[in-house]
Design a protein around this motif. Sequence first.
Motif, PDB file in Angstrom:
ATOM      1  N   LYS A 121      15.915   3.122  -9.331  1.00 24.89           N
ATOM      2  CA  LYS A 121      14.261   3.260 -10.515  1.00 24.89           C
ATOM      3  C   LYS A 121      14.268   4.649 -10.459  1.00 24.89           C
ATOM      4  CE  LYS A 121       9.878   2.542 -11.697  1.00 24.89           C
ATOM      5  NZ  LYS A 121       9.890   4.430 -12.001  1.00 24.89           N
ATOM      6  N   ALA A 122      14.396   4.912 -11.907  1.00 22.26           N
ATOM      7  CA  ALA A 122      14.008   6.458 -12.507  1.00 22.26           C
ATOM      8  C   ALA A 122      12.588   6.897 -12.036  1.00 22.26           C
ATOM      9  CB  ALA A 122      14.554   6.725 -14.086  1.00 22.26           C
ATOM     10  N   HIS A 123      12.125   8.491 -11.360  1.00 21.45           N
ATOM     11  CA  HIS A 123      11.195   8.462 -11.944  1.00 21.45           C
ATOM     12  C   HIS A 123      10.721   8.839 -13.139  1.00 21.45           C
ATOM     13  CE1 HIS A 123       6.988  10.248 -11.176  1.00 21.45           C
ATOM     14  NE2 HIS A 123       7.237  10.341  -9.203  1.00 21.45           N
ATOM     15  N   TYR A 142      14.392   2.333 -16.364  1.00 25.34           N
ATOM     16  CA  TYR A 142      13.707   2.809 -16.235  1.00 25.34           C
ATOM     17  C   TYR A 142      12.732   1.947 -16.294  1.00 25.34           C
ATOM     18  CZ  TYR A 142      16.619   7.196 -17.378  1.00 25.34           C
ATOM     19  OH  TYR A 142      17.339   8.216 -17.619  1.00 25.34           O
ATOM     20  N   GLY A 143      11.536   2.445 -15.815  1.00 20.76           N
ATOM     21  CA  GLY A 143      10.006   0.940 -16.508  1.00 20.76           C
ATOM     22  C   GLY A 143       9.077   1.262 -15.934  1.00 20.76           C
ATOM     23  N   GLY A 144       7.872   1.828 -16.099  1.00 20.44           N
ATOM     24  CA  GLY A 144       6.664   2.289 -15.917  1.00 20.44           C
ATOM     25  C   GLY A 144       5.850   1.576 -15.217  1.00 20.44           C
ATOM     26  N   GLY A 145       4.457   1.485 -14.670  1.00 15.79           N
ATOM     27  CA  GLY A 145       3.661   0.904 -14.762  1.00 15.79           C
ATOM     28  C   GLY A 145       3.777  -0.226 -13.332  1.00 15.79           C
ATOM     29  N   ILE A 156       8.078  -2.868 -12.765  1.00 17.54           N
ATOM     30  CA  ILE A 156       9.222  -2.605 -12.867  1.00 17.54           C
ATOM     31  C   ILE A 156      10.201  -2.506 -10.907  1.00 17.54           C
ATOM     32  CG2 ILE A 156      11.495  -2.002 -13.090  1.00 17.54           C
ATOM     33  CD1 ILE A 156       9.703  -4.206 -15.382  1.00 17.54           C
ATOM     34  N   GLY A 157       9.699  -1.689 -10.636  1.00 15.42           N
ATOM     35  CA  GLY A 157       8.953  -1.107  -9.054  1.00 15.42           C
ATOM     36  C   GLY A 157       9.230  -2.541  -8.634  1.00 15.42           C
ATOM     37  N   THR A 158       7.579  -3.522  -8.455  1.00 14.18           N
ATOM     38  CA  THR A 158       7.436  -4.542  -8.180  1.00 14.18           C
ATOM     39  C   THR A 158       8.583  -5.080  -8.333  1.00 14.18           C
ATOM     40  OG1 THR A 158       4.887  -3.708  -8.266  1.00 14.18           O
ATOM     41  CG2 THR A 158       5.450  -5.715  -7.544  1.00 14.18           C
ATOM     42  N   GLY A 176      14.564   2.230  -0.731  1.00  9.84           N
ATOM     43  CA  GLY A 176      14.201   3.130  -0.022  1.00  9.84           C
ATOM     44  C   GLY A 176      13.247   4.122  -1.137  1.00  9.84           C
ATOM     45  N   PHE A 177      12.727   4.410  -0.594  1.00  8.55           N
ATOM     46  CA  PHE A 177      11.169   5.258  -1.398  1.00  8.55           C
ATOM     47  C   PHE A 177      10.798   6.450  -0.737  1.00  8.55           C
ATOM     48  CE2 PHE A 177       6.867   6.214  -1.702  1.00  8.55           C
ATOM     49  CZ  PHE A 177       6.113   5.510  -3.065  1.00  8.55           C
ATOM     50  N   THR A 178      10.565   7.298  -1.586  1.00 10.19           N
ATOM     51  CA  THR A 178       9.641   8.991  -1.490  1.00 10.19           C
ATOM     52  C   THR A 178       8.648   8.880  -2.079  1.00 10.19           C
ATOM     53  OG1 THR A 178      11.807  10.102  -0.374  1.00 10.19           O
ATOM     54  CG2 THR A 178       9.783  11.590  -1.176  1.00 10.19           C
TER      55      THR A 178
HETATM   56  P1  NAP Z   1       4.626   7.844  -6.687  1.00  9.74           P
HETATM   57  O1  NAP Z   1       2.650   7.742  -7.214  1.00  9.74           O
HETATM   58  O2  NAP Z   1       4.300   7.112  -5.098  1.00  9.74           O
HETATM   59  O3  NAP Z   1       5.618   7.345  -7.257  1.00  9.74           O
HETATM   60  C1  NAP Z   1       7.038   6.972  -7.262  1.00  9.74           C
HETATM   61  C2  NAP Z   1       7.772   6.006  -7.111  1.00  9.74           C
HETATM   62  O4  NAP Z   1       6.718   4.675  -6.985  1.00  9.74           O
HETATM   63  C3  NAP Z   1       7.965   6.234  -8.490  1.00  9.74           C
HETATM   64  O5  NAP Z   1       8.797   5.498  -9.557  1.00  9.74           O
HETATM   65  C4  NAP Z   1       6.836   5.412  -9.323  1.00  9.74           C
HETATM   66  O6  NAP Z   1       6.381   4.326 -10.695  1.00  9.74           O
HETATM   67  C5  NAP Z   1       6.231   3.903  -8.144  1.00  9.74           C
HETATM   68  N1  NAP Z   1       5.398   3.552  -7.617  1.00  9.74           N
HETATM   69  C6  NAP Z   1       4.197   4.213  -7.243  1.00  9.74           C
HETATM   70  N2  NAP Z   1       4.058   2.961  -6.856  1.00  9.74           N
HETATM   71  C7  NAP Z   1       4.163   1.625  -6.770  1.00  9.74           C
HETATM   72  C8  NAP Z   1       3.346   0.224  -6.876  1.00  9.74           C
HETATM   73  N3  NAP Z   1       2.249   0.681  -6.476  1.00  9.74           N
HETATM   74  N4  NAP Z   1       4.676  -0.478  -7.064  1.00  9.74           N
HETATM   75  C9  NAP Z   1       5.655  -0.285  -7.750  1.00  9.74           C
HETATM   76  N5  NAP Z   1       6.507   0.900  -8.120  1.00  9.74           N
HETATM   77  C10 NAP Z   1       5.046   2.458  -7.337  1.00  9.74           C
HETATM   78  O7  NAP Z   1       4.614   9.597  -6.262  1.00  9.74           O
HETATM   79  P2  NAP Z   1       4.832  10.194  -6.997  1.00  9.74           P
HETATM   80  O8  NAP Z   1       4.711  10.062  -8.526  1.00  9.74           O
HETATM   81  O9  NAP Z   1       5.656  11.177  -5.939  1.00  9.74           O
HETATM   82  O10 NAP Z   1       3.529  11.609  -6.749  1.00  9.74           O
HETATM   83  C11 NAP Z   1       2.438  11.225  -6.159  1.00  9.74           C
HETATM   84  C12 NAP Z   1       1.510  11.967  -4.761  1.00  9.74           C
HETATM   85  O11 NAP Z   1       2.459  11.208  -4.033  1.00  9.74           O
HETATM   86  C13 NAP Z   1       1.926  13.336  -5.273  1.00  9.74           C
HETATM   87  O12 NAP Z   1       0.481  13.624  -5.583  1.00  9.74           O
HETATM   88  C14 NAP Z   1       1.518  13.401  -3.330  1.00  9.74           C
HETATM   89  O13 NAP Z   1       0.557  13.330  -3.263  1.00  9.74           O
HETATM   90  C15 NAP Z   1       2.733  11.983  -3.202  1.00  9.74           C
HETATM   91  N6  NAP Z   1       3.918  12.291  -2.753  1.00  9.74           N
HETATM   92  C16 NAP Z   1       4.058  13.063  -1.717  1.00  9.74           C
HETATM   93  C17 NAP Z   1       5.164  13.558  -0.882  1.00  9.74           C
HETATM   94  C18 NAP Z   1       5.899  13.306   0.487  1.00  9.74           C
HETATM   95  O14 NAP Z   1       6.741  13.246   0.713  1.00  9.74           O
HETATM   96  N7  NAP Z   1       5.037  13.772   1.093  1.00  9.74           N
HETATM   97  C19 NAP Z   1       5.953  13.336  -2.071  1.00  9.74           C
HETATM   98  C20 NAP Z   1       5.894  12.995  -3.255  1.00  9.74           C
HETATM   99  C21 NAP Z   1       4.962  13.054  -3.719  1.00  9.74           C
HETATM  100  P3  NAP Z   1       6.713   5.066 -11.769  1.00  9.74           P
HETATM  101  O15 NAP Z   1       7.486   6.160 -11.647  1.00  9.74           O
HETATM  102  O16 NAP Z   1       6.243   4.175 -12.779  1.00  9.74           O
HETATM  103  O17 NAP Z   1       5.601   6.061 -11.811  1.00  9.74           O
END
Ligand code: NAP
Length: 528
Positions: free
Chosen positions: A186-188, A220-223, A226-228, A240-242
Amino acid sequence: MKIALTGKSLVAGLDLAPGGAAFKGVNPADNNALEPAYTAIVAEDVDKIAERAAAAFAEYRMKSGTERGAFLRAIAANIEAAGDDIAERMPAETGLPEGRARGETGRTVGQLRMFAALVEDGSWVDARIDTAQPDRQPLPKPDVRSMLQPLGPVVVFCASNFPLAFSVAGGDTASALAAGCPVIVKAHHAHPGTAEIVGQCVQAAVESCGMPAGTFSLVYGGGREIGTALVKDPRVKAVGFTGSRAGGTALMKVAAARPEPIPVYAEMSSINPVLILPEKLATEGEAIAKALAGSVTMGMGQFCTNPGLILLPAGAAADRFATVLKESLAASPNGCLLNSGITDAYRDALKARSTLKADGFEILHEQPGEACQVGTALYRATATAFLANPVLAEEAFGPSTLLITYTNEDELLSVINAQEGQLTGTIHGTDQDLKSNCRAGYALHERVGRLLFGGFPTGVEVCHAMVHGGPFPSTSDGRSTSVGTMAINRFTRAMCYQNAPQMCLPEELKDGNPLGIVRLVDGNRTKA
Ligand code: NAP
């Protein structure tokens, strides 16, 4: 190589629905949108993509270590050949400099080759053989053999802060493919073009190495939808998730609520405490403060191993340390963060600190910056103020850090014991410091996945012994690592064969050791 971007998910051979919402990558340095637009898939497509991955699993899992190794090496070669494309697109989408794009390309291909070597050698499967003893009394002993086997299709979420090394062909994907698992990425949303370049490299390797088409998909899929849907799909066997703690824990809940729960290996928040002990502080404090500033600002502080909390004994040496660190951070230039979401989150975190009215807490330096540009920040709190204000323990993802001064061992232990699970803990101490602070060292040991003696946690070495993991919430499963060869274990299950005829055993477990791997035979490690 010049790769043409299509704006589409990479699902070779599948007819997808007309598509959901379109979105574009955005240059965080000027907020300009980048071509092309990317079309999100719709939830009904997930079924087809997962079905294709499950079908590919039956074939891909049977590929030998040599074949999987060649496949991983082909991906690495393709990515290397696309180095100029990546060096152009990744900085435009992320604000990271070209040098970082080229460095991360090197790390990514290095990881792929490391896993190639691992599966070519083959011993990673931990083959165990206990030979039968039919005459054993009172009961005969059966022939029992076991090894690690691939789990099935794995969904990988790309990380915003590592567009290559923890994204499409990053460590999660490399370790899952090495284990024998098809991968659906799943692309960011923040770096769709970089994702496509790397995705095309993987897809080309799938074709040139004769792997089944469903071995790899990039969607690709936001919101969140798609991830869910991907995590819910019954054919998906691990994730796997970061990313953020909120995102990681949301996906853990989805996975746990499935009729068949699956593991989510999520790397989330960590503030990576650094403990500077008295003798070391007195003798080398200023040098450590200068070097620390480099670690805090590396990559604009957007590393999961960024040192966000520094523990020091209160006194004149701590004051000098604070002054040197403040000057070094203030001299560091402003820059843009990875995307507007992360910029807003960083400013919100600074605001939560700068509006905090608490005895024993002070702002030493703060440059929130303007528009796309942000700067460094440094705060200081007593141990008592830290313990009384939970906001100070939250991750402020960006180039900032917090000094905490303690006046006795009880305070030091209280602060360490108040920490949630962390990826890393660092101790700067002389031999005498280490002897006098065993309790603090042990307390830190219990909270982290990697304990450093000297140096700084940023710049994770990719090697066999590395553990890039830690107790919750730094990761969802403190028994695992996402960096290094042990990462392959996440996408496997132990499988045992009892009294199996030779023809029904995998090569790894057959008599005569046809693959020449290291095995545990009747309790002895041997290649025989
Ligand atoms: P994120 O918002 O958690 O998103 C990461 C990926 O997961 C994206 O592909 C996102 O989809 C998807 N996603 C997020 N929440 C989801 C949910 N509830 N259901 C399904 N899919 C979901 O992380 P981010 O955009 O990388 O960064 C946001 C914040 O995360 C940063 O400000 C930072 O605080 C923290 N962060 C921490 C680390 C670390 O290693 N500690 C690394 C990166 C980020 P979309 O692409 O559609 O948004």
